[in-house]
Design a protein around this motif. Structure first.
Motif, PDB file in Angstrom:
ATOM      1  N   LEU A  92    -119.883  30.317 -87.378  1.00 20.13           N
ATOM      2  CA  LEU A  92    -119.014  29.243 -87.876  1.00 20.13           C
ATOM      3  C   LEU A  92    -119.506  28.910 -89.279  1.00 20.13           C
ATOM      4  CD1 LEU A  92    -116.778  27.138 -87.440  1.00 20.13           C
ATOM      5  CD2 LEU A  92    -118.499  25.610 -86.454  1.00 20.13           C
ATOM      6  N   VAL A 102    -123.752  30.040 -81.073  1.00 17.26           N
ATOM      7  CA  VAL A 102    -123.100  30.010 -82.391  1.00 17.26           C
ATOM      8  C   VAL A 102    -124.161  29.830 -83.462  1.00 17.26           C
ATOM      9  CG1 VAL A 102    -121.680  28.567 -83.946  1.00 17.26           C
ATOM     10  CG2 VAL A 102    -120.838  29.100 -81.666  1.00 17.26           C
ATOM     11  N   ASN A 144    -115.302  26.424 -91.073  1.00 23.45           N
ATOM     12  CA  ASN A 144    -115.381  25.009 -90.711  1.00 23.45           C
ATOM     13  C   ASN A 144    -114.468  24.171 -91.609  1.00 23.45           C
ATOM     14  OD1 ASN A 144    -116.173  22.323 -90.396  1.00 23.45           O
ATOM     15  ND2 ASN A 144    -118.292  22.883 -89.944  1.00 23.45           N
ATOM     16  N   ALA A 194    -115.472  32.130 -87.785  1.00 21.91           N
ATOM     17  CA  ALA A 194    -114.483  31.090 -88.096  1.00 21.91           C
ATOM     18  C   ALA A 194    -114.997  30.253 -89.250  1.00 21.91           C
ATOM     19  CB  ALA A 194    -114.236  30.220 -86.861  1.00 21.91           C
ATOM     20  N   ASP A 198    -124.239  28.363 -87.136  1.00 23.53           N
ATOM     21  CA  ASP A 198    -123.474  27.534 -88.066  1.00 23.53           C
ATOM     22  C   ASP A 198    -124.076  27.759 -89.455  1.00 23.53           C
ATOM     23  OD1 ASP A 198    -122.873  25.234 -89.675  1.00 23.53           O
ATOM     24  OD2 ASP A 198    -122.454  24.069 -87.866  1.00 23.53           O
ATOM     25  N   MET A 237    -116.286  22.519 -84.591  1.00 26.71           N
ATOM     26  CA  MET A 237    -117.357  23.000 -83.712  1.00 26.71           C
ATOM     27  C   MET A 237    -116.830  23.117 -82.283  1.00 26.71           C
ATOM     28  SD  MET A 237    -120.117  20.411 -85.335  1.00 26.71           S
ATOM     29  CE  MET A 237    -120.753  20.682 -86.994  1.00 26.71           C
ATOM     30  N   PHE A 274    -114.120  25.948 -82.030  1.00 27.45           N
ATOM     31  CA  PHE A 274    -114.677  27.310 -82.051  1.00 27.45           C
ATOM     32  C   PHE A 274    -115.353  27.608 -80.712  1.00 27.45           C
ATOM     33  CE2 PHE A 274    -117.915  30.421 -83.963  1.00 27.45           C
ATOM     34  CZ  PHE A 274    -117.019  31.482 -83.950  1.00 27.45           C
ATOM     35  N   SER A 289    -109.957  31.867 -82.467  1.00 30.07           N
ATOM     36  CA  SER A 289    -110.045  30.482 -82.934  1.00 30.07           C
ATOM     37  C   SER A 289    -108.902  30.179 -83.900  1.00 30.07           C
ATOM     38  CB  SER A 289    -111.385  30.278 -83.642  1.00 30.07           C
ATOM     39  OG  SER A 289    -111.365  29.071 -84.377  1.00 30.07           O
TER      40      SER A 289
END
Ligand SMILES: NC(=O)c1ccc[n+]([C@@H]2O[C@H](COP(=O)([O-])OP(=O)(O)OC[C@H]3O[C@@H](n4cnc5c(N)ncnc54)[C@H](O)[C@@H]3O)[C@@H](O)[C@H]2O)c1
Length: 370
Positions: A124, A95, A153, A151, A97, A320, A323, A333
């Motif tokens: 994310l 992932v 957060n 996705a 972030d 977190m 996801f 998600s």
């Protein structure tokens, strides 16, 4: 529900609200600034994960993020955007972030998807995904076309008291057509020239986005919006810093949301992220939630739920973990980018209503159903 005299107090901290990801999951962070150091890195460490890659163009931010990692193994560090984007497909990340200043999200993510294509790792992204719902939809569709899961957060959903409140509402505890009052009141004075100080749509896109997301999550799609959004001067921001927002939901709920960043009297604060207050009343009872306590009162009794956790950083582990679980299970998600576009459509209507002085009707069809 116990009798009025038998007021029960229960801790919410005994039941886990997310699952731990697999050890060795590789996380990269783009934008290692305030929230990454203060909340993202501590939350990953709580989940047993150590960020493997950091990207930020400011060496000070990188140093602060490394400090936040304590004696965990050192990540690979990038300070050039182009080099980072070109290297990304070969970094083996599970992932990426993204916590850059939100006005940069659209350009940064567009370039990343252009350079990496379908080799881009799942993304994310911090809220808001973009500065309006159209730009957010564009990003969600680009990622979907490449098969890159994306996705947003939205960590408020993992505040245990809010999560429990939603569960009780879904069980019908308050009954139909609830009346909701949501208050976030404090003083947010900006010093210096940080990016938020120049943001035109500050209060709804940076702050109310959390609360509108929680309300969407609890009550479903919004059918109409009436609002007044203003700038109270003298607090170091060009954009708006107060809002009164009335939301009607297709489900029958109605919510009055106050976002006040201009209150000098701390005796009346209900301030994010420790103490915003939601009150939900209906024929079955009243529910009052803050990030630390949930109280439910009916005609037959009262029950209180507490948590010793705090929104920052504890709730950040929720998105977190969710996801990563969605990726491991091969499902969409709960925080999929397209679902977030529905929330941003409501925020766009907040600005339209404030500008025109009229209430704005919203199509109840969700983005995913289009
Ligand atoms: N509760 C929450 O979930 C929460 C709380 C705070 C912030 N946020 C969101 O997190 C995001 C970041 O907010 P923040 O408070 O950490 O901001 P910040 O300004 O503290 O951090 C942003 C970082 O991005 C870096 N940066 C800026 N431009 C860059 C570029 N072109 N290339 C590489 N790095 C660059 C900066 O050096 C800085 O370290 C925003 O979307 C914000 O809305 C969410």
């Amino acid at each position: 529900m116990p009798s009025r005299t038998g007021h029960r107090v229960q801790s919410l901290d005994e039941t886990p609200i997310y699952s731990r990801p697999a050890a060795g999951t590789r996380i990269g962070i783009a934008g290692a600034g305030g929230i990454a150091s203060f909340a993202h890195i501590p939350a990953y460490l709580q989940l047993g994960l150590t960020p493997a890659v950091l990207f930020d163009n400011d060496p000070f931010s990188i140093d602060r993020a490394l400090d936040a990692m304590g004696d965990a193994p050192r990540p690979r560090v990038f300070t050039s955007g182009r080099q980072f984007a070109e290297a990304l497909p070969s970094l083996g990340l599970d992932v990426l972030d993204v916590a850059l200043p939100s006005p940069l999200h659209h350009a940064f993510l567009t370039e990343l998807l252009d350079v990496c294509g379908s080799a881009c790792p799942p993304l994310l992204v911090q809220k808001p995904l973009a500065q309006d719902s159209g730009a957010a939809r564009d990003l969600a569709e680009r990622a979907a076309a490449l098969g890159v899961p994306m996705a947003v957060n939205l960590n408020g959903r993992w505040v245990p008291t809010f999560r429990k409140a939603r569960e009780l509402l879904a069980r019908g505890l308050v009954g139909p057509d609830p009346l909701v009052s949501f208050v976030n009141r404090g003083l947010n004075r900006k010093e210096g020239d940080q990016w938020r100080s120049r943001l035109p749509r500050l209060i709804a896109y940076e702050m109310a986005v959390h609360h509108v997301d929680l309300l969407h999550w609890a009550f479903g799609p919004v059918s109409s919006v009436y609002s007044v959004v203003r700038n109270v001067g003298g607090l170091g921001v060009d954009g708006d810093n107060v809002a009164v927002i009335v939301l009607r939901f297709a489900s029958g709920a109605v919510a009055n949301l106050l976002e006040d960043w201009a209150c000098r009297d701390d005796g009346v604060w209900h301030y994010h992220p420790d103490a915003e207050q939601i009150v939900v009343s209906g024929p079955g009872g009243t529910l009052v939630a803050t990030p630390t306590e949930l109280r439910v009162t009916t005609d037959t009794g009262e029950e209180t739920f507490t948590t010793a956790t705090s929104w920052f950083p504890d709730a950040f582990a929720g998105p977190m973990a969710e996801f990563l679980a969605s990726l491991a299970e091969g499902r969409e998600s709960e925080l999929a980018a397209l679902r977030h576009v529905d929330v941003l459509r409501t925020l766009d209507a907040v600005y339209e209503s404030s500008r025109t002085g009229e209430s704005v009707r919203l199509e109840s069809r969700t983005e995913a159903a289009r």
